[in-house]
Design a protein around this motif. Sequence first.
Motif, PDB file in Angstrom:
ATOM      1  N   UNK A 333       0.867  -1.000   0.320  1.00  0.00           N
ATOM      2  CA  UNK A 333       0.326   0.061   0.214  1.00  0.00           C
ATOM      3  C   UNK A 333       1.064   1.198   0.009  1.00  0.00           C
ATOM      4  N   UNK A 334       2.099   0.923   0.882  1.00  0.00           N
ATOM      5  CA  UNK A 334       2.980   2.829   0.843  1.00  0.00           C
ATOM      6  C   UNK A 334       3.573   2.358  -0.044  1.00  0.00           C
ATOM      7  N   UNK A 335       4.151   1.218  -0.796  1.00  0.00           N
ATOM      8  CA  UNK A 335       5.315   1.157  -1.182  1.00  0.00           C
ATOM      9  C   UNK A 335       6.664   1.350  -0.497  1.00  0.00           C
ATOM     10  N   UNK A 336       6.515   1.038   0.411  1.00  0.00           N
ATOM     11  CA  UNK A 336       7.372   1.447   1.666  1.00  0.00           C
ATOM     12  C   UNK A 336       8.419   0.186   1.387  1.00  0.00           C
ATOM     13  N   UNK A 337      10.081  -0.263   1.510  1.00  0.00           N
ATOM     14  CA  UNK A 337      10.308  -1.818   2.067  1.00  0.00           C
ATOM     15  C   UNK A 337      10.707  -1.188   3.829  1.00  0.00           C
ATOM     16  N   UNK A 338      10.469  -1.293   4.567  1.00  0.00           N
ATOM     17  CA  UNK A 338      10.819  -1.243   6.256  1.00  0.00           C
ATOM     18  C   UNK A 338      10.818  -2.414   7.191  1.00  0.00           C
ATOM     19  N   UNK A 339      12.633  -2.068   7.143  1.00  0.00           N
ATOM     20  CA  UNK A 339      12.993  -2.670   8.553  1.00  0.00           C
ATOM     21  C   UNK A 339      13.637  -1.857   9.026  1.00  0.00           C
ATOM     22  N   UNK A 340      12.997  -0.703  10.065  1.00  0.00           N
ATOM     23  CA  UNK A 340      13.764   0.003  10.808  1.00  0.00           C
ATOM     24  C   UNK A 340      13.439  -0.550  12.075  1.00  0.00           C
ATOM     25  N   UNK A 341      14.170   0.126  13.035  1.00  0.00           N
ATOM     26  CA  UNK A 341      14.279  -0.239  14.394  1.00  0.00           C
ATOM     27  C   UNK A 341      14.088  -1.660  15.499  1.00  0.00           C
ATOM     28  N   UNK A 342      15.021  -2.257  14.601  1.00  0.00           N
ATOM     29  CA  UNK A 342      15.709  -3.997  14.950  1.00  0.00           C
ATOM     30  C   UNK A 342      16.828  -3.723  15.442  1.00  0.00           C
ATOM     31  N   UNK A 343      17.787  -2.775  15.477  1.00  0.00           N
ATOM     32  CA  UNK A 343      19.054  -2.910  15.672  1.00  0.00           C
ATOM     33  C   UNK A 343      20.155  -3.872  15.363  1.00  0.00           C
ATOM     34  N   UNK A 344      19.490  -4.331  14.038  1.00  0.00           N
ATOM     35  CA  UNK A 344      19.788  -5.347  13.572  1.00  0.00           C
ATOM     36  C   UNK A 344      21.263  -4.590  12.487  1.00  0.00           C
ATOM     37  N   UNK A 345      22.690  -5.714  12.097  1.00  0.00           N
ATOM     38  CA  UNK A 345      23.876  -5.285  12.733  1.00  0.00           C
ATOM     39  C   UNK A 345      24.039  -5.835  10.461  1.00  0.00           C
ATOM     40  N   UNK A 346      22.234  -6.443   9.643  1.00  0.00           N
ATOM     41  CA  UNK A 346      22.382  -6.761   8.260  1.00  0.00           C
ATOM     42  C   UNK A 346      21.179  -6.735   8.377  1.00  0.00           C
ATOM     43  N   UNK A 347      20.683  -6.247   6.605  1.00  0.00           N
ATOM     44  CA  UNK A 347      19.214  -6.874   6.626  1.00  0.00           C
ATOM     45  C   UNK A 347      18.896  -7.716   5.695  1.00  0.00           C
ATOM     46  N   UNK A 348      18.327  -8.715   7.497  1.00  0.00           N
ATOM     47  CA  UNK A 348      18.250 -10.234   5.780  1.00  0.00           C
ATOM     48  C   UNK A 348      17.359 -10.115   3.910  1.00  0.00           C
ATOM     49  N   UNK A 349      18.248 -11.121   4.188  1.00  0.00           N
ATOM     50  CA  UNK A 349      17.760 -11.335   2.298  1.00  0.00           C
ATOM     51  C   UNK A 349      16.389 -11.671   2.173  1.00  0.00           C
ATOM     52  N   UNK A 350      15.409 -12.185   3.152  1.00  0.00           N
ATOM     53  CA  UNK A 350      14.498 -11.753   2.886  1.00  0.00           C
ATOM     54  C   UNK A 350      13.260 -10.956   2.853  1.00  0.00           C
TER      55      UNK A 350
END
Length: 535
Positions: A333-350
């Motif tokens: 709906x927002x055309x947004x890829x969101x992976x924020x506020x996770x304290x992650x060191x890498x963005x997962x492939x999935x």
Amino acid sequence: MSRQLRTSRFDPRAGFHAEGKDSRPSVPQGLLKAARSSGQLNLAGRNLGEVPQCVWRINVDIPEEANQNLSFSSTERWWEQTDLTKLIISSNKLQSLSDDLRLLPALTVLDDLSSNRLAAVPAGFALLSSLLRLNLSSNQLKSLPAEISRMKRLKHLDCDSNLLETVPPDVGSMESLELLYLRRNKLRVLPEFPSSRQLKELHLGENQIEMLGAEHLQHLQAILVLDLRGNKLRSIPEEMCLLQSLERLDLSNNDISSLPCSLGNLHLKFLALEGNPLRTIRREIIAKGTQEVLKYLRSKIKDDDGTSQNDSVPETAMTLPSESRVNVHAIVTLKLLDYSDKQATLIPDDIFDATKSNIITSVNFSKNQLCEIPKRIIELKEMVSDVNLSFNKLSFISQELCLLQKLTFLDLRNNFLSSLPEEMSSLTKLQTINLSFNRFTVLPPVLYHIPTLEAVLISNNQVGFVDPQKMKLMEKLSTLDLQNNDLLQIPPELGNCVQLRTLLLDGNPFRVPRAAILMKGTAAVLEYLRDRIPA
């Protein structure tokens, strides 16, 4: 000798008072003599309780030196004097002005009447038909005379920091008025401007305005900047969307709980909403900046059949069993890829896999522990326009980011950056970049080579130098935030960057311009700097 003949009927010494022989204020003869030659007189900060009569009559009376010399050099021909065009009498103790002001009809700038104790403006102001700029800020004015509307050439009127409760409707008929400053007064109602076709900036921040109606907006067709921050507004009318020229809208620190979706159709470059009890827009969307807010509002606009564009999608975020970390609702709906506020060191492939055949225009990887930009972001290079990588641990910018050809908004604040790669010059559509809270010591040189930039936010770094000559070439740059840096001096040539509409310099260790100048706003700062450029 025409001027001598014209003025010969006046007392040669009228208006002049020797110090020690008269209790009224005097002005050094050297200043008056220089003013007759240059057409400019600066009496700021002289503790004056009234303007000496000799100032009003500077182009009328025969000067005192005419009685002391029998012959004159080419530089001392008082009868060839220049009419006074600029008078500065700010930061004094003036409580009133004489109607003799009419004796200076050639004035184009009357500055800084500001920071005095004026309680009223004489109606004789209307006779200053050549005046282009009038600064009445920081006084005790409770009203403005209706006659002010006769100043047909006036372009800039500054009435900030007074006691104004109303503004006469006549102000709305000033046909040349372009900039009007009414901040920090006691206005409860927005003035109407029935004939102000040229008005480009209207500053009404920090008043007590409670209501904004269609009648207040319908004539502001040329408006570019509308400042309403710090008032008591509870709502914004749908008619705001008619202001198609509007570029900057400040609604911060009001009581607004919702916004009309039609606001999303405006072509705003800057929208401030902080400090409002908004219930219809999530805080994380507001934090992403103006373009994301506008995009969100557009997504909520109802179709012709009366149903919302988002009604077909549940309001809660959808998740699939195999993609439990993926916000599919945001993707669809927002055309947004969101992976924020996770304290992650890498963005997962999935996370990237979930985009599949969907169009993605925004990426939000903020508030993680990223030390480098995910390489797979390059897969979105043909469509992504907004990228938020703030609040990470980035110390360098990789090549992948420089290949996002459609990028218009880039948020890199709160990282460990001290430089930007030259390859970023390939971002030929970039409009806004936020570099605040990093480790820059100079304005990154590559920014001078991105001509599309409209806003550069680089506060809270250690910037000690900017190049005004190169910055002048950034013709679209309208906002430059340099607050809380290490600037020991502001180059006067920065005043030539007239494209700037917002220049923020607070929190730097320079001594000039003084805080009083900074408070007057960008236009005043730029003019101050221009006046200091060596001849």
